[in-house]
Design an enzyme around this catalytic site. Structure first.
Site, PDB file in Angstrom:
ATOM      1  N   GLU A  66     -14.895   0.265  -1.230  1.00 55.71           N
ATOM      2  CA  GLU A  66     -14.971   0.212  -0.011  1.00 55.71           C
ATOM      3  C   GLU A  66     -16.376   1.172   0.566  1.00 55.71           C
ATOM      4  O   GLU A  66     -16.447   2.067   0.350  1.00 55.71           O
ATOM      5  CB  GLU A  66     -13.771   0.576   0.747  1.00 55.71           C
ATOM      6  CG  GLU A  66     -13.880   0.399   2.321  1.00 55.71           C
ATOM      7  CD  GLU A  66     -12.671   0.678   3.092  1.00 55.71           C
ATOM      8  OE1 GLU A  66     -11.502   0.789   2.715  1.00 55.71           O
ATOM      9  OE2 GLU A  66     -12.804   0.725   4.465  1.00 55.71           O
ATOM     10  N   ASP A 125       0.912  -1.061   0.006  1.00 59.18           N
ATOM     11  CA  ASP A 125       0.061   0.004  -0.019  1.00 59.18           C
ATOM     12  C   ASP A 125       0.809   1.131  -0.124  1.00 59.18           C
ATOM     13  O   ASP A 125       1.917   1.197   0.837  1.00 59.18           O
ATOM     14  CB  ASP A 125      -0.813  -0.144   1.392  1.00 59.18           C
ATOM     15  CG  ASP A 125      -2.305   0.365   1.089  1.00 59.18           C
ATOM     16  OD1 ASP A 125      -2.622   0.829  -0.068  1.00 59.18           O
ATOM     17  OD2 ASP A 125      -3.219   0.403   1.956  1.00 59.18           O
ATOM     18  N   GLU A 174      -5.082   5.319  -2.993  1.00 62.26           N
ATOM     19  CA  GLU A 174      -6.518   5.528  -3.279  1.00 62.26           C
ATOM     20  C   GLU A 174      -6.936   6.897  -3.860  1.00 62.26           C
ATOM     21  O   GLU A 174      -6.155   7.623  -4.551  1.00 62.26           O
ATOM     22  CB  GLU A 174      -6.689   5.950  -1.734  1.00 62.26           C
ATOM     23  CG  GLU A 174      -6.733   4.981  -0.605  1.00 62.26           C
ATOM     24  CD  GLU A 174      -6.825   5.408   0.725  1.00 62.26           C
ATOM     25  OE1 GLU A 174      -7.316   6.527   0.991  1.00 62.26           O
ATOM     26  OE2 GLU A 174      -6.637   4.512   1.489  1.00 62.26           O
TER      27      GLU A 174
HETATM   28  O1  KIV Z   1      -5.560  -0.716   4.186  1.00 63.29           O
HETATM   29  C1  KIV Z   1      -6.287  -1.640   3.930  1.00 63.29           C
HETATM   30  O2  KIV Z   1      -6.287  -2.676   4.496  1.00 63.29           O
HETATM   31  C2  KIV Z   1      -7.223  -1.714   2.950  1.00 63.29           C
HETATM   32  C3  KIV Z   1      -8.301  -2.678   2.916  1.00 63.29           C
HETATM   33  C4  KIV Z   1      -9.440  -2.287   3.697  1.00 63.29           C
HETATM   34  C5  KIV Z   1      -8.750  -2.790   1.382  1.00 63.29           C
HETATM   35  O3  KIV Z   1      -6.966  -0.715   2.101  1.00 63.29           O
END
Ligand code: KIV
Length: 263
Positions: free
Chosen positions: A180, A83, A114
């Protein structure tokens, strides 16, 4: 053979549902990998679930790198998605590529960010650089300060906006989009409209895949949890009971026993 973006495209075409789970450490990653979970997301939810922050916003690039590397060391076949934390991709597409490349260098097979149209330029640059990108729309926790208390997104006219964002992410090169906390009808509508896979979390059964946060799935997260959470275990009780039994054994002289001693 490791899971690739081509697998997701094939599952979408065959309407084969799949799952993604978050993972933050090598041991859990290995267990999930061996259980056949095809996608492991090292979400910035590590902020709330591992590091004790109230939101995902404080998570740094260095923290994301450390946990992504750990999960990559534990995974064998699963695709590891790292991420991009808040502040690591918004300033410019060039910075997004630089930070995404850092995640790939420590073992991520893909990255997630995002935002819809506002993130499309960064997505295009990253995909041009050979980095598979997963989008994330709906309730995007990095925007919690802007969203205020309203969690469910995409109701009413917002639905058309969200669909436009999803199409922009696909056009920019995303291989999948997380949806989400949106109405189930919108989750199905976006899934129908996209050629790439959608992965829902509180977006209804119409999505191509479903994702849950591992601590929610295992019942480690305290109440209240979001409506979409389904607990498949009760690790909070299991851990508390194990710790209590250990303390009792020690207090009563039952641990360590003869089999736990060196001579
Ligand atoms: O950071 C995370 O765990 C997420 C999920 C909720 C998709 O973005």
């Amino acid at each position: 053979m490791p899971v690739t973006t081509a697998d997701l495209a094939a599952w979408k075409q065959r309407r084969e549902r799949f799952v993604m789970l978050t993972a933050y450490d090598a041991l859990t990653a290995r267990v999930l990998d061996e259980a056949g979970v095809p996608l492991l997301l090292v979400g910035d939810s590590l902020g709330n679930n591992v590091l004790g922050y109230d939101t995902t916003i404080p998570v740094t690039m260095e923290e994301s790198l450390t946990f992504t590397a750990a999960v990559a060391r534990g995974a064998r076949n699963a695709m590891v998605v790292g991420d991009l934390p808040f502040g690591s991709y918004q300033a410019s597409a060039a910075e997004a590529v630089r930070n995404a490349a850092r995640l790939v260098k420590v073992g991520a097979n893909a990255v997630k960010l995002e935002g819809g149209r506002r993130s499309a330029k960064a997505v295009r640059k990253m995909t041009e650089a050979g980095i598979p990108v997963m989008g994330h729309l709906g309730f995007t926790p990095q925007s919690a300060n802007a969203f205020g208390r309203r969690v469910v997104r995409g109701r009413g006219d917002e639905g058309d906006e969200l669909l436009a964002d999803a199409l922009a992410l696909q056009e920019a090169g995303c291989f999948a989009v997380v949806l989400e906390a949106i109405p189930a009808e919108l989750g199905a509508r976006v899934t129908e409209a996209l050629d790439v896979a959608t992965i829902g979390i509180g977006a209804g059964p119409g999505c191509d895949g479903q994702v849950l946060v591992i601590t929610d799935l295992l019942g480690l997260t305290p109440d209240p949890t979001p409506r979409f959470v389904k607990r498949y275990a009760d690790l909070r009780s299991t851990i508390a009971e194990a710790a209590t039994r250990f303390a009792k054994d020690v207090a009563e002289g039952h641990y360590p026993g003869p089999e736990h001693q060196y001579h």
